[in-house]
Scaffold this motif. Structure first.
Motif, PDB file in Angstrom:
ATOM      1  N   ALA A 279      16.668 -26.396 -50.157  1.00 26.71           N
ATOM      2  CA  ALA A 279      15.405 -26.005 -49.517  1.00 26.71           C
ATOM      3  C   ALA A 279      15.600 -26.022 -48.005  1.00 26.71           C
ATOM      4  CB  ALA A 279      14.308 -26.993 -49.917  1.00 26.71           C
ATOM      5  N   ILE A 280      15.247 -24.898 -47.369  1.00 24.50           N
ATOM      6  CA  ILE A 280      15.395 -24.776 -45.911  1.00 24.50           C
ATOM      7  C   ILE A 280      14.085 -24.230 -45.336  1.00 24.50           C
ATOM      8  CG2 ILE A 280      16.668 -23.650 -44.023  1.00 24.50           C
ATOM      9  CD1 ILE A 280      19.100 -23.582 -45.691  1.00 24.50           C
ATOM     10  N   SER A 281      13.708 -24.755 -44.190  1.00 24.08           N
ATOM     11  CA  SER A 281      12.510 -24.257 -43.501  1.00 24.08           C
ATOM     12  C   SER A 281      12.963 -23.493 -42.250  1.00 24.08           C
ATOM     13  CB  SER A 281      11.621 -25.454 -43.115  1.00 24.08           C
ATOM     14  OG  SER A 281      11.044 -25.284 -41.854  1.00 24.08           O
ATOM     15  N   ASP A 282      12.282 -22.382 -41.951  1.00 25.06           N
ATOM     16  CA  ASP A 282      12.653 -21.595 -40.758  1.00 25.06           C
ATOM     17  C   ASP A 282      12.501 -22.426 -39.493  1.00 25.06           C
ATOM     18  OD1 ASP A 282      13.205 -19.410 -42.221  1.00 25.06           O
ATOM     19  OD2 ASP A 282      11.269 -18.418 -41.891  1.00 25.06           O
ATOM     20  N   ASP A 283      11.485 -23.270 -39.469  1.00 29.65           N
ATOM     21  CA  ASP A 283      11.212 -24.043 -38.247  1.00 29.65           C
ATOM     22  C   ASP A 283      12.003 -25.339 -38.179  1.00 29.65           C
ATOM     23  OD1 ASP A 283       9.289 -22.291 -37.221  1.00 29.65           O
ATOM     24  OD2 ASP A 283       7.779 -23.105 -38.591  1.00 29.65           O
ATOM     25  N   TYR A 284      12.163 -25.993 -39.340  1.00 27.83           N
ATOM     26  CA  TYR A 284      12.694 -27.365 -39.308  1.00 27.83           C
ATOM     27  C   TYR A 284      14.052 -27.536 -39.983  1.00 27.83           C
ATOM     28  CZ  TYR A 284       7.628 -27.963 -38.698  1.00 27.83           C
ATOM     29  OH  TYR A 284       6.332 -27.848 -38.299  1.00 27.83           O
ATOM     30  N   GLY A 285      14.746 -26.442 -40.318  1.00 23.04           N
ATOM     31  CA  GLY A 285      16.067 -26.594 -40.933  1.00 23.04           C
ATOM     32  C   GLY A 285      15.968 -27.164 -42.345  1.00 23.04           C
ATOM     33  N   TYR A 286      16.904 -28.037 -42.712  1.00 22.54           N
ATOM     34  CA  TYR A 286      16.930 -28.568 -44.079  1.00 22.54           C
ATOM     35  C   TYR A 286      15.697 -29.428 -44.336  1.00 22.54           C
ATOM     36  CZ  TYR A 286      21.524 -26.631 -44.589  1.00 22.54           C
ATOM     37  OH  TYR A 286      22.569 -25.730 -44.672  1.00 22.54           O
ATOM     38  N   VAL A 287      15.068 -29.194 -45.489  1.00 18.30           N
ATOM     39  CA  VAL A 287      13.839 -29.904 -45.848  1.00 18.30           C
ATOM     40  C   VAL A 287      14.203 -31.245 -46.487  1.00 18.30           C
ATOM     41  CG1 VAL A 287      11.861 -29.853 -47.406  1.00 18.30           C
ATOM     42  CG2 VAL A 287      12.514 -27.785 -46.147  1.00 18.30           C
ATOM     43  N   THR A 288      13.558 -32.296 -46.005  1.00 16.39           N
ATOM     44  CA  THR A 288      13.764 -33.633 -46.566  1.00 16.39           C
ATOM     45  C   THR A 288      12.400 -34.243 -46.883  1.00 16.39           C
ATOM     46  OG1 THR A 288      13.791 -34.499 -44.307  1.00 16.39           O
ATOM     47  CG2 THR A 288      15.925 -34.099 -45.334  1.00 16.39           C
ATOM     48  N   SER A 289      12.377 -35.275 -47.728  1.00 17.09           N
ATOM     49  CA  SER A 289      11.107 -35.921 -48.070  1.00 17.09           C
ATOM     50  C   SER A 289      10.424 -36.456 -46.824  1.00 17.09           C
ATOM     51  CB  SER A 289      11.337 -37.100 -49.024  1.00 17.09           C
ATOM     52  OG  SER A 289      11.643 -36.664 -50.312  1.00 17.09           O
ATOM     53  N   CYS A 290      11.177 -37.174 -46.003  1.00 21.06           N
ATOM     54  CA  CYS A 290      10.597 -37.832 -44.825  1.00 21.06           C
ATOM     55  C   CYS A 290      10.753 -36.920 -43.607  1.00 21.06           C
ATOM     56  CB  CYS A 290      11.303 -39.164 -44.579  1.00 21.06           C
ATOM     57  SG  CYS A 290      10.601 -40.078 -43.182  1.00 21.06           S
ATOM     58  N   PRO A 291       9.686 -36.756 -42.821  1.00 21.46           N
ATOM     59  CA  PRO A 291       9.801 -35.916 -41.619  1.00 21.46           C
ATOM     60  C   PRO A 291      10.851 -36.427 -40.636  1.00 21.46           C
ATOM     61  CG  PRO A 291       7.497 -36.486 -42.050  1.00 21.46           C
ATOM     62  CD  PRO A 291       8.322 -37.269 -43.020  1.00 21.46           C
ATOM     63  N   SER A 292      11.224 -37.706 -40.742  1.00 24.13           N
ATOM     64  CA  SER A 292      12.222 -38.248 -39.807  1.00 24.13           C
ATOM     65  C   SER A 292      13.602 -37.644 -40.047  1.00 24.13           C
ATOM     66  CB  SER A 292      12.315 -39.773 -39.932  1.00 24.13           C
ATOM     67  OG  SER A 292      12.848 -40.124 -41.192  1.00 24.13           O
ATOM     68  N   ASN A 293      13.864 -37.165 -41.264  1.00 24.62           N
ATOM     69  CA  ASN A 293      15.197 -36.654 -41.599  1.00 24.62           C
ATOM     70  C   ASN A 293      15.326 -35.140 -41.527  1.00 24.62           C
ATOM     71  OD1 ASN A 293      16.889 -38.939 -42.203  1.00 24.62           O
ATOM     72  ND2 ASN A 293      15.538 -39.349 -43.931  1.00 24.62           N
ATOM     73  N   LEU A 294      14.224 -34.446 -41.248  1.00 29.92           N
ATOM     74  CA  LEU A 294      14.250 -32.976 -41.217  1.00 29.92           C
ATOM     75  C   LEU A 294      15.326 -32.454 -40.277  1.00 29.92           C
ATOM     76  CD1 LEU A 294      10.447 -32.135 -40.913  1.00 29.92           C
ATOM     77  CD2 LEU A 294      11.957 -31.403 -42.771  1.00 29.92           C
ATOM     78  N   GLY A 295      15.722 -31.210 -40.507  1.00 29.49           N
ATOM     79  CA  GLY A 295      16.648 -30.558 -39.568  1.00 29.49           C
ATOM     80  C   GLY A 295      18.061 -30.630 -40.078  1.00 29.49           C
ATOM     81  N   THR A 296      18.800 -31.598 -39.568  1.00 30.00           N
ATOM     82  CA  THR A 296      20.177 -31.798 -40.040  1.00 30.00           C
ATOM     83  C   THR A 296      20.199 -32.649 -41.295  1.00 30.00           C
ATOM     84  OG1 THR A 296      20.371 -33.794 -38.732  1.00 30.00           O
ATOM     85  CG2 THR A 296      21.105 -31.741 -37.687  1.00 30.00           C
ATOM     86  N   GLY A 297      19.179 -33.517 -41.470  1.00 27.84           N
ATOM     87  CA  GLY A 297      19.208 -34.496 -42.567  1.00 27.84           C
ATOM     88  C   GLY A 297      20.333 -35.493 -42.369  1.00 27.84           C
ATOM     89  N   MET A 298      20.900 -35.483 -41.156  1.00 28.17           N
ATOM     90  CA  MET A 298      22.155 -36.229 -40.945  1.00 28.17           C
ATOM     91  C   MET A 298      21.954 -37.602 -40.306  1.00 28.17           C
ATOM     92  SD  MET A 298      25.491 -35.130 -38.687  1.00 28.17           S
ATOM     93  CE  MET A 298      26.120 -34.018 -39.916  1.00 28.17           C
ATOM     94  N   ARG A 299      22.590 -38.590 -40.917  1.00 30.06           N
ATOM     95  CA  ARG A 299      22.726 -39.890 -40.247  1.00 30.06           C
ATOM     96  C   ARG A 299      24.213 -40.206 -40.202  1.00 30.06           C
ATOM     97  NH1 ARG A 299      22.343 -45.632 -40.183  1.00 30.06           N
ATOM     98  NH2 ARG A 299      22.784 -45.919 -42.387  1.00 30.06           N
ATOM     99  N   ALA A 300      24.747 -40.313 -38.984  1.00 34.40           N
ATOM    100  CA  ALA A 300      26.168 -40.617 -38.793  1.00 34.40           C
ATOM    101  C   ALA A 300      26.235 -42.040 -38.272  1.00 34.40           C
ATOM    102  CB  ALA A 300      26.781 -39.649 -37.780  1.00 34.40           C
ATOM    103  N   SER A 301      26.947 -42.908 -39.005  1.00 37.34           N
ATOM    104  CA  SER A 301      26.900 -44.322 -38.636  1.00 37.34           C
ATOM    105  C   SER A 301      28.279 -44.971 -38.632  1.00 37.34           C
ATOM    106  CB  SER A 301      26.011 -45.081 -39.620  1.00 37.34           C
ATOM    107  OG  SER A 301      26.543 -44.959 -40.920  1.00 37.34           O
ATOM    108  N   VAL A 302      28.371 -46.043 -37.867  1.00 35.10           N
ATOM    109  CA  VAL A 302      29.554 -46.909 -37.937  1.00 35.10           C
ATOM    110  C   VAL A 302      29.075 -48.346 -38.050  1.00 35.10           C
ATOM    111  CG1 VAL A 302      31.214 -45.481 -36.663  1.00 35.10           C
ATOM    112  CG2 VAL A 302      29.687 -47.005 -35.401  1.00 35.10           C
ATOM    113  N   HIS A 303      29.888 -49.177 -38.643  1.00 33.06           N
ATOM    114  CA  HIS A 303      29.641 -50.620 -38.631  1.00 33.06           C
ATOM    115  C   HIS A 303      30.466 -51.198 -37.484  1.00 33.06           C
ATOM    116  CE1 HIS A 303      28.165 -51.237 -43.066  1.00 33.06           C
ATOM    117  NE2 HIS A 303      27.320 -50.565 -42.319  1.00 33.06           N
ATOM    118  N   VAL A 304      29.796 -51.778 -36.489  1.00 30.45           N
ATOM    119  CA  VAL A 304      30.532 -52.398 -35.374  1.00 30.45           C
ATOM    120  C   VAL A 304      30.069 -53.833 -35.169  1.00 30.45           C
ATOM    121  CG1 VAL A 304      31.226 -50.429 -33.939  1.00 30.45           C
ATOM    122  CG2 VAL A 304      28.938 -51.361 -33.699  1.00 30.45           C
ATOM    123  N   LYS A 305      31.004 -54.627 -34.645  1.00 30.21           N
ATOM    124  CA  LYS A 305      30.715 -56.050 -34.412  1.00 30.21           C
ATOM    125  C   LYS A 305      30.261 -56.218 -32.968  1.00 30.21           C
ATOM    126  CE  LYS A 305      33.878 -58.919 -36.532  1.00 30.21           C
ATOM    127  NZ  LYS A 305      34.912 -59.945 -36.514  1.00 30.21           N
TER     128      LYS A 305
END
Ligand code: ADP
Ligand code: ARG
Length: 463
Positions: A279-305
């Motif tokens: 599911a893709i929206s013209d305005d918001y990119g990839y559709v996700t359940s939560c509006p916080s994840n719209l667009g890329t739907g991407m969370r890029a993370s590292v574990h750092v000390k």
């Protein structure tokens, strides 16, 4: 409409409650943007769906967003509610449109984002995207039968991956049985489930998350829930969590671009499988359940000390530093979990929408660099990138004239860089040579990193 559609309230009672929550919780965007006028502009069927989208923010007054879409088109159907809320949360202009771009060849040094250059050893790195199939309801509106049907659709896609020598792997499912008592060949034991959660491969019991629970996203647990994991363990696809799919690449390593590029390659393979249309929206990119994840739907993370920034055993100080850098701090078990006893945290860029995928991975790298400098500074050590400035200069090889020429150029090209905006020659010259040396060290990060938002750190408690 019947009052059971609104949790036993009529519309007057509902909006009295919405008003009370909004007044007491200004951070709750659901109750801020859900007006009676918007609600009344829909017919009864749509009103019932809109209420389901907003219910989590009414049940959980401390929500930051307080809503989830129930169907792929909800962001446009209920645009009057969602659009201002989305732009508020993501800090975006009214006409901003989302652009997808995975080409990371221009980031870092020739596309390489090497954390050893930041003085770090191997890290646990993970990049995930949220995706949903166009043909199904989003998880908040699925019933048990639809969850099982969705899992069965995905089994076909997972078979294609398992048959592909680049992936292979196995399916781990929590679904007790399929429809009409059909046995689930991929069902795993509770012990195996616990082991996979501990290894960060599978997600936690969603029923324990009050936000997901009142949105209906956790309903029918554990039906339609599980994951596929590749033979080498690095490629994982969750099914049935907050989004129908969370597709990710995870490994211990030093080159962030490797997990990013591998995820991109995997997504191309998945999207080419018959029956998979995201599911893709013209305005918001990839559709996700939560509006916080719209667009890329991407969370890029590292574990750092970061033991210095977490020395009080909490993430409070780390969040104070990471927030202005555009980074989120999570615990080592993911969202809403505590930080590690040794000061390990999960760091990821906050932005998902109106940002390109390649910019997110670059932002993670640059953000971790600045965070580690702050970690060093907090411990009383010099920031690693800050060469000691001799009293009276030179300042990284520059005299004061050359330094302020550079500051002026950076300020002109980067209006968001507050260091070069506020560091004037007049202020600088008002100090003696020793103090100038320290002030330069405070400001060096904003001069070296033109895309800084703050661009400075104090070096001593009184700075
Ligand atoms: P999401 O990332 O999908 O928004 P969470 O924050 O709850 O969801 O994280 C999901 C799981 O992924 C958790 O087990 C978390 O510890 C794990 N995880 C996230 N980032 C990393 C990482 N860089 N290395 C190892 N595990 C990670
Ligand atoms: N619904 C919660 C809120 O509004 C969490 C939102 C962000 N987290 C998430 N997993 N989508 O505060």
């Amino acid at each position: 409409m019947c009052s059971s559609d609104l949790d036993g309230m009529d519309a007057d009672a509902l909006f009295a409650k919405v008003g009370e929550i909004a007044a007491a919780n200004p951070g709750n965007r659901c109750t801020k943007y859900l007006t009676r006028e918007i609600f009344d502009s829909f017919d009864d069927t749509a009103k019932a769906v809109l209420f389901r989208c907003a219910k989590t923010g009414i049940d959980n007054a401390d929500s930051g967003l307080g809503c989830y879409a129930m169907q792929p088109n909800d962001y446009s159907t209920f645009g009057k509610f969602f659009d201002p809320l989305i732009r508020d949360y993501h800090g975006a202009a009214a006409d901003a449109k989302h652009i997808t771009d995975w080409d990371a060849s221009g980031v870092g040094e020739g596309g390489v984002l090497d954390v050893t250059k930041l003085g770090l050893d191997e890290l646990s790195m993970r990049v995930r995207v949220g995706r949903n199939l166009k043909k199904y309801n989003l998880p908040g509106m699925m019933d048990k039968a639809e969850r099982i049907d969705f899992e069965k659709t995905m089994l076909g896609a997972f078979k294609a991956l398992i048959d592909n020598p680049d992936y292979g792997g196995a399916i781990y499912s929590l679904t007790p049985e399929f429809a009409d008592g059909e046995a689930n060949p991929n069902l795993i034991s509770t012990e195996k489930y616990d082991e996979l959660v501990k290894a960060h491969v599978l997600f936690k019991d969603m029923d324990a998350d009050p936000f997901l629970k009142s949105a209906g996203i956790a309903s029918d647990w554990p039906y339609g829930r599980g994951c596929w994991q590749s033979t080498d363990g690095q490629c994982i696809i969750w099914f049935g969590e907050e989004d129908q799919l969370r597709i990710m690449c995870m490994k211990k390593g030093t080159l962030l671009n490797e997990v990013f590029d591998r995820l991109n390659a995997m997504l191309k393979v998945v999207e080419a499988i018959e029956g998979i249309e995201f599911a893709i929206s013209d305005d918001y990119g990839y559709v996700t359940s939560c509006p916080s994840n719209l667009g890329t739907g991407m969370r890029a993370s590292v574990h750092v000390k970061i033991p210095n920034l977490t020395k009080d055993g909490t993430d409070t100080r780390a969040k104070e530093i990471a927030g202005p850098l555009g980074l989120s701090v999570r615990g080592t078990g993911g969202e809403h979990t505590p930080i590690g006893a040794d000061g390990t945290v999960d760091i990821s860029p906050q932005s998902r929408l109106f940002i390109k995928e390649c910019e997110i991975i670059e932002k993670l790298y640059n953000g971790v660099k600045l965070l580690m400098e702050a970690e060093q500074a907090e411990g009383g050590g010099a920031a690693p990138a800050a060469a000691p400035a001799a009293a009276g200069g030179p300042y990284d090889g520059m005299d004061a004239d050359a330094l302020f020429k550079k500051v002026g150029e950076i300020a002109a090209a980067n209006p968001g860089n507050r260091c070069t905006k506020y560091l004037t020659r007049e202020i600088f010259d008002s100090f003696d040579d020793t103090a100038k040396g320290v002030l330069f060290r405070c400001a060096k990060t904003g001069i070296d990193n033109q895309d800084s938002g703050l661009g400075c750190y104090a070096m001593q408690p009184n700075d």
